[in-house]
Every structure is written in C-alpha cells, then in structure tokens.
Design an enzyme around this catalytic site. Sequence first.
Site, short mmCIF file in Angstrom:
data_model
loop_
_atom_site.label_atom_id
_atom_site.label_comp_id
_atom_site.label_asym_id
_atom_site.label_seq_id
_atom_site.Cartn_x
_atom_site.Cartn_y
_atom_site.Cartn_z
N ASP A 1 -1.87 -2.03 9.93
CA ASP A 1 -2.10 -2.11 8.91
C ASP A 1 -2.55 -3.07 7.58
O ASP A 1 -3.03 -3.44 6.93
CB ASP A 1 -0.56 -1.70 7.87
CG ASP A 1 -0.27 -0.45 7.92
OD1 ASP A 1 -1.36 0.49 8.35
OD2 ASP A 1 0.70 -0.16 7.09
N LYS B 1 0.87 -1.14 0.06
CA LYS B 1 -0.54 0.19 -0.01
C LYS B 1 0.97 1.27 -0.15
O LYS B 1 1.98 1.48 0.34
CB LYS B 1 -1.05 -0.11 1.20
CG LYS B 1 -0.64 -0.03 2.62
CD LYS B 1 0.83 1.49 3.50
CE LYS B 1 1.14 0.83 4.23
NZ LYS B 1 1.38 2.47 5.02
C1 LIG Z 1 2.92 4.13 9.39
C2 LIG Z 1 1.90 3.21 9.31
C3 LIG Z 1 0.79 3.88 8.34
O1 LIG Z 1 -0.05 3.16 7.39
O2 LIG Z 1 2.27 2.33 8.30
P1 LIG Z 1 3.80 2.14 7.97
O3 LIG Z 1 4.66 2.93 7.67
O4 LIG Z 1 4.34 1.10 9.66
O5 LIG Z 1 3.92 0.83 6.56
C4 LIG Z 1 1.34 2.27 10.08
O6 LIG Z 1 0.52 3.13 10.91
C5 LIG Z 1 1.95 1.42 10.86
O7 LIG Z 1 1.44 0.27 10.77
P2 LIG Z 1 2.15 -1.15 11.43
O8 LIG Z 1 3.07 -1.74 10.60
O9 LIG Z 1 0.45 -2.10 10.90
O10 LIG Z 1 1.96 -0.53 12.79
P3 LIG Z 1 1.90 -1.83 13.90
O11 LIG Z 1 2.85 -3.17 13.86
O12 LIG Z 1 0.62 -1.71 14.65
O13 LIG Z 1 2.56 -1.08 15.21
C6 LIG Z 1 3.68 -0.74 15.20
C7 LIG Z 1 4.08 0.40 15.42
O14 LIG Z 1 4.31 1.70 15.34
C8 LIG Z 1 3.05 2.61 16.45
N1 LIG Z 1 2.03 3.24 15.41
C9 LIG Z 1 0.93 2.67 14.88
C10 LIG Z 1 0.45 3.26 14.55
C11 LIG Z 1 -0.56 4.27 15.18
N2 LIG Z 1 -1.74 4.47 14.60
N3 LIG Z 1 0.58 4.68 16.15
C12 LIG Z 1 1.61 4.38 16.22
O15 LIG Z 1 2.35 5.07 17.58
C13 LIG Z 1 3.60 1.92 17.74
O16 LIG Z 1 4.44 3.14 18.28
C14 LIG Z 1 3.14 0.35 17.53
O17 LIG Z 1 4.16 -0.28 18.65
#
Ligand SMILES: C[C@@](CO)(OP(=O)(O)O)[C@H](O)COP(=O)(O)OP(=O)(O)OC[C@H]1O[C@@H](n2ccc(N)nc2=O)[C@H](O)[C@@H]1O
Length: 326
Positions: free
Chosen positions: A159, A11
């Site tokens: 996600d 994504k």
């Molecule tokens: C930033 C985003 C944007 O879509 O994507 P990625 O860059 O990882 O792909 C997401 O919020 C990442 O989602 P995901 O990677 O599934 O997060 P999780 O495993 O649930 O959380 C990992 C860590 O990210 C932080 N976290 C995640 C989601 C959220 N809304 N707030 C947070 O602060 C927390 O510190 C958590 O411990």
Amino acid sequence: MTAVTARAPGKINVFLHVGDRMDDGYHELVTVFQALDMYEEVTLRPCFDQPDTVVRNISGNDTYPGLSPVHAVTLKGRFGSTAIPLDHSNLAVSAINRLAAQTGVHVPVEVEIEKNVPVAGGMGGGSADAAAALVAYAKLAGINDPDLLRTVGAELGADVPFALRGGFAVGTGRGDELSPILSSGEFTWVLATSVDELSTPVVYHALDDLRDSGKAPHAGDVQTQLADVLQAVGSGDAHALAQVVHNDMEPAAFGLLPAIAEVVDTGRQAGALAALMSGSGPTVGFLVEGATHALDLTVLLEASESVKHVVRATGPACGAHIVTPG
Ligand SMILES: C[C@@](CO)(OP(=O)(O)O)[C@H](O)COP(=O)(O)OP(=O)(O)OC[C@H]1O[C@@H](n2ccc(N)nc2=O)[C@H](O)[C@@H]1O
Ligand SMILES: Nc1ncnc2c1ncn2[C@@H]1O[C@H](COP(=O)(O)OP(=O)(O)O)[C@@H](O)[C@H]1O
C-alpha cells in the site's frame, strides 16, 4: 538544518477484487484506492549535536548492518496511544533505514509520528507512516529521486506506493502498480472503527480457506465491474459510486469478526448511501451525501457497542507531501 514534517493520507479501497494466491504468497489485486483527508504526520528532527559514538543502531537487525540514522521514535495524535512497534520494525524507521542504505546519505534524526489514521483498521496508516517518512527524509537529506522513493516504498508494503501518490488510483499486481484516475467530485465518508483489530495476512488466509472449501467464489472476471467503478468515480456522484462499491474480503473478515456485519447493517438502516469495509477491515466506511447526513449517521453509530471511534473524512486527498518547512 531545521525539522521537516511530511504528511501522507489514509485510504479506503472503494473497490477491492482479490485474485488467487500467487507463488510468492501475495494475492493479485484489482483495487480502486481513494486517499482520505486523514493524514499521518511524520516529523524528523536532525540531531547532529549527539556525537556519533553514542548513536545506536536502533534497527539492530541484519538487513541494515550500518548505523540507523534514527535515534528515537515518539508517537502522538488521536491514535498515538495504540501499541505499535518503536524499533526497526516501525515502518517509518524501516523507511528511513532503507533510504539511507540505498543512497548512503546518513542524517541522524529523531522521529515523531502523529497518528491520525485508525490503527490496524484497513486504512493504511502504517503505509502512510512509511510514505511520509520517505518524503521527509528525502527532503532533509537532499535526495531528489521520486522513482527511488516509489521503489523503496513498494519494498516496505504493497500500500505504500499509493500513500505516496494519493488521489484516486487503480492498483494492480500486489496493489502497488498504480494508474491514476480522474474524478470530478468529492466524496464524504463516515468511518466506524472497531473495538477489535484484524491482521491483514490473517484475513487473506481466511479468504483462501473460504474459497478452497467452496464457501466463497473464486475471483471471476473483473473488467465490467471495474469499468462501472471508474465511470462512477469519474462522475463524482456519490449515489453512482454507492451502487458499485465492493470488497471481496468482506466474507472472510465478517467470519472472523461478526460484529463488522452488524455495524454494516446499523449504517445501512440509518440511511448510508453505501456501507463498505475498508481493505482487510475491520473499519467500515459509510458513503454519505454531505455534512448533515454525516452528522446523523455519526450519532447512530456512536451508540453501537462494536464501534470504537466514528471519524468523518473526505476524498480524494493528496499524496505524501512536505508540510514544513514550506
Ligand atoms: C488489504 C490491503 C488492501 O489495500 O490493505 P490493508 O487492509 O492492509 O490496509 C492491502 O492489500 C494490504 O497491503 P499492505 O498492508 O501494504 O500489505 P503488505 O504489508 O505488503 O503485506 C502484508 C501481508 O498481506 C498479504 N497480502 C498483501 C497484499 C497482497 N496483494 N496480497 C497479500 O496476500 C500477504 O500475506 C502479506 O504478507
Ligand atoms: N508506523 C508503524 N510501524 C509499524 N507498524 C505499524 C505502524 N503503524 C501501524 N502499525 C502496525 O501495523 C499493522 C497494520 O496497521 P495499519 O497500517 O494501521 O493498518 P492496516 O494494515 O490494516 O491498514 C498493525 O499491527 C499496527 O499495529
């Protein structure tokens, strides 16, 4: 019982508004996800021929005291040589363990993950592995409960519910509460992956620090911006979307890895309609008009020392689904 393969998409967050940190440590998001046609593929091969007595709980942790259905994990694909865990912390393994524990249905399997989404790039590859594993195990084990898959998915990562659903959606809460959006068009992206990785929690913490020290603004009202994004997505017009893409995490990620800002500039100067870091980065997505535009940009980006791979993708793409058997 034959092997089952499922796919789930990577994504890009075409809009990512990060609210303040909540008591549980997570941040309240308003994001617009677009699924891309770069798919993680998870194949589960039943292995009943191996006697149960030699089955080892590769999860080896306290959460799932029972035997894990997973006997082995292998990786392949364009990004399959990147180091990711192959034990209980692998998101595909964790997904299967949780689903087996919740349903009590234990089908011993070997897991093969084909990684076609850049790893640790903000494109949700690990979440796609979890989503594909859930769908594949549900098919193999005869579990027909989409709500359960969504619940287990949200426990695995914020996600994961979007990787299950695909398309275009607004994500609120942790990003796991989804409302689908209709879009009339297809959008083409050129994605530049970085030679460096960024950890998602580290980027969230860096954003908190910037805000606490007054170096970045706290989250403001989001409704007008969101309405503009929804209108652009609905129009299917890449030029309209290019005007409104936004990612609150960019200042934090650029501070941690200044090369990202250079890659953004390279793509802008090369005529991309928009340049946008995906999620917590460091992958940068460039919105382009179509195949020819994509090719021109690819050549220029490949010459940058900060860029590792350049990949083309289009969206919206469909969510997690079974590929074989048909
Ligand atoms: C930033 C985003 C944007 O879509 O994507 P990625 O860059 O990882 O792909 C997401 O919020 C990442 O989602 P995901 O990677 O599934 O997060 P999780 O495993 O649930 O959380 C990992 C860590 O990210 C932080 N976290 C995640 C989601 C959220 N809304 N707030 C947070 O602060 C927390 O510190 C958590 O411990
Ligand atoms: N199937 C997987 N199981 C466990 N960890 C994974 C898996 N795929 C990637 N990872 C790891 O999870 C972290 C996040 O990777 P990934 O999901 O690809 O990126 P992002 O969270 O930036 O979208 C990285 O440390 C990566 O090595």
